[in-house]
Write an enzyme that holds these catalytic residues in place. Structure first.
Site, PDB file in Angstrom:
ATOM      1  N   HIS A  38       0.802  -1.230   0.000  1.00 39.10           N
ATOM      2  CA  HIS A  38       0.000   0.000   0.000  1.00 39.10           C
ATOM      3  C   HIS A  38       0.832   1.276   0.000  1.00 39.10           C
ATOM      4  O   HIS A  38       0.286   2.378  -0.043  1.00 39.10           O
ATOM      5  CB  HIS A  38      -1.028  -0.005   1.145  1.00 39.10           C
ATOM      6  CG  HIS A  38      -0.489   0.272   2.517  1.00 39.10           C
ATOM      7  ND1 HIS A  38      -0.633   1.498   3.114  1.00 39.10           N
ATOM      8  CD2 HIS A  38       0.156  -0.505   3.405  1.00 39.10           C
ATOM      9  CE1 HIS A  38      -0.100   1.435   4.339  1.00 39.10           C
ATOM     10  NE2 HIS A  38       0.386   0.232   4.530  1.00 39.10           N
ATOM     11  N   CYS A  73       0.250  13.169  18.724  1.00 42.52           N
ATOM     12  CA  CYS A  73      -0.888  13.529  19.572  1.00 42.52           C
ATOM     13  C   CYS A  73      -2.139  12.751  19.208  1.00 42.52           C
ATOM     14  O   CYS A  73      -2.959  12.435  20.056  1.00 42.52           O
ATOM     15  CB  CYS A  73      -1.191  15.019  19.467  1.00 42.52           C
ATOM     16  SG  CYS A  73       0.096  16.014  20.223  1.00 42.52           S
TER      17      CYS A  73
HETATM   18  C1  PLP Z   1       4.112   2.036   6.490  1.00 44.38           C
HETATM   19  C2  PLP Z   1       5.418   1.571   7.043  1.00 44.38           C
HETATM   20  C3  PLP Z   1       5.535   0.352   7.739  1.00 44.38           C
HETATM   21  C4  PLP Z   1       4.338  -0.510   8.049  1.00 44.38           C
HETATM   22  O1  PLP Z   1       3.813  -1.121   6.916  1.00 44.38           O
HETATM   23  P1  PLP Z   1       2.315  -1.717   6.984  1.00 44.38           P
HETATM   24  O2  PLP Z   1       2.152  -2.438   5.706  1.00 44.38           O
HETATM   25  O3  PLP Z   1       1.401  -0.551   7.117  1.00 44.38           O
HETATM   26  O4  PLP Z   1       2.284  -2.636   8.161  1.00 44.38           O
HETATM   27  C5  PLP Z   1       6.779  -0.035   8.174  1.00 44.38           C
HETATM   28  N1  PLP Z   1       7.866   0.719   7.948  1.00 44.38           N
HETATM   29  C6  PLP Z   1       7.808   1.892   7.282  1.00 44.38           C
HETATM   30  C7  PLP Z   1       9.048   2.663   7.035  1.00 44.38           C
HETATM   31  C8  PLP Z   1       6.580   2.359   6.815  1.00 44.38           C
HETATM   32  O5  PLP Z   1       6.518   3.525   6.179  1.00 44.38           O
END
Ligand code: PLP
Length: 395
Positions: free
Chosen positions: A201, A324
């Protein structure tokens, strides 16, 4: 005008990714573990997606393990390396002070289990050097885990150099590449990466799908016990539609990498140049080594939350580094780690761009943010004290 500038939080799905998912809801819906024809068709699609994803990061298909996202991949990578090290009497882990919570909180848990963690300082250039990693490695170091590109301030770490240091020292190397995959060119073999986390995502794929790349032969620890999926290392019926969407999104991102990088970097540079004109502000993150899309600033004398709410009212959807919203009054650990004092860290703004953003949107942001910052400063007692000389400016 409405401007979505929170692509580091999540991205809009690409048309190609959505289309790639649809057949797997109601046409090819078998369980890849089933022996019948629909099951085998699903299995074929799954393995095809695995091979395509492997091609995008330069590894073999069998080195790809599907997970529920970046957090799970981070958790599994770190625990695997930690427990493998512990079996050989090695219980020291090196990471940085500006990791994502999926990494930092896992490390905190491991500390309670008897591991020792060194968090490298990120105050100089808001980054680390391979030299810092080399100096921190000890006889009992079982893992180096650093973010590829930081999600709050955009610093891009010297991953290939760190990979070389780890290889020389024989220490497993994990990188949380969730913000980097699909945005900058990555080759796990050339960069000597043993373990890598990615998440669909963050590159216009679906939520809830990610990958742990683990170098062939690396002993993985299961977080989820059950069936024999993912070579026995991650149980649970595969989320095939999401995996197909992830493969399509990643292929698309990699095919257009240079064009997107050029476009997003130009938008980002324009944004940085414009925002820098606001008095008493500072950009966060390494000025020279950056992800293409992430811009972070601190503005003295204002609260990031108020800024976000007023920007939202103007149709600009951004984020603040401060936590926050999660019920804590502490500012972002990342901004504190790079040396911002509490007051300054509270006045933060993160704008994260994608190739869907336009130059008109950047113009609109540059018209709106200075107005909103002035408005808030005019209402702020802290700003009045700064102006009257009762307080000293920090920025
Ligand atoms: C978004 C993010 C995650 C977590 O990924 P998810 O698929 O939302 O669990 C981990 N590390 C970094 C650097 C991120 O930007």
């Amino acid at each position: 005008m409405q401007v979505y500038a929170d692509n580091a939080a999540t991205t809009k799905m690409s048309k190609a990714a959505i289309e790639a998912m649809l057949p797997y809801f109601d046409k090819t819906y078998g369980n890849p573990s089933s022996l019948h024809t629909p099951g085998q068709e699903a299995k074929e699609a799954l393995e095809d997606a695995r091979a395509r994803i492997a091609g995008c990061i330069g590894c073999e298909p069998r080195e790809i393990y599907f997970t529920s996202g970046g957090s799970e991949a981070d958790n599994q990578a770190i625990r695997s390396a930690a427990y493998y090290g512990a079996r050989k009497g090695k219980k020291h882990i090196i990471s940085t002070a500006f990791e994502h919570h999926a990494v930092l909180h896992t490390l905190e848990k491991l500390e309670k289990e008897g591991f020792e963690v060194t968090l490298l300082d990120v105050k100089t250039n808001h980054n680390i050097t391979a030299r810092q990693v080399r100096d921190a490695i000890r006889e009992d170091t079982c893992l180096v885990s650093v973010v590829y590109g930081n999600n709050e301030i955009g610093s891009l770490l010297p991953i290939a150099e760190i990979g070389e240091v780890c290889k020389q020292a024989g220490v497993p190397f994990h990188t949380d590449a969730v913000q980097a995959v699909g945005h900058v060119a990555i080759n796990v073999k050339q960069e000597n990466i043993d373990l890598l986390s990615l998440s669909a995502h963050k590159f216009h794929g679906p939520r809830g799908a990610g990958v742990l790349y683990a170098r062939r032969g690396f002993p993985l620890t299961n977080l989820i016990e059950g069936g024999a999926q993912e070579r026995g290392k991650r149980a649970g019926t595969e989320n095939l539609p999401a995996i197909m969407g992830m493969a399509a999104a990643l292929e698309e991102a990699c095919a257009n990498l240079e064009d997107n990088q050029k476009k997003v970097t130009a938008l980002r540079d324009k944004l940085v140049a414009g925002l820098s004109k606001i008095p008493h502000c500072a950009m966060n993150g390494d000025p020279d080594h950056r992800l293409p899309g992430i811009v972070s600033f601190c503005f003295e004398g204002i609260e990031g939350e108020s800024l976000l709410l007023l920007l939202d009212a103007q149709g600009i959807y951004a984020s603040s580094g401060s936590a926050c919203t999660s019920g804590s009054l502490d500012p972002s650990h990342v901004l504190l780690a790079i040396g911002r004092v509490h007051d300054v860290a509270h006045g933060s703004l993160r704008l994260s761009l994608s190739h869907y953003n336009t130059e008109e949107e950047i113009d609109y942001i540059l018209e709106t943010v200075p107005q909103v910052v002035s408005l808030l400063r005019n209402m702020s007692p802290v700003w009045r004290d700064l102006q009257n000389g009762v307080r000293q400016y920090i920025l």
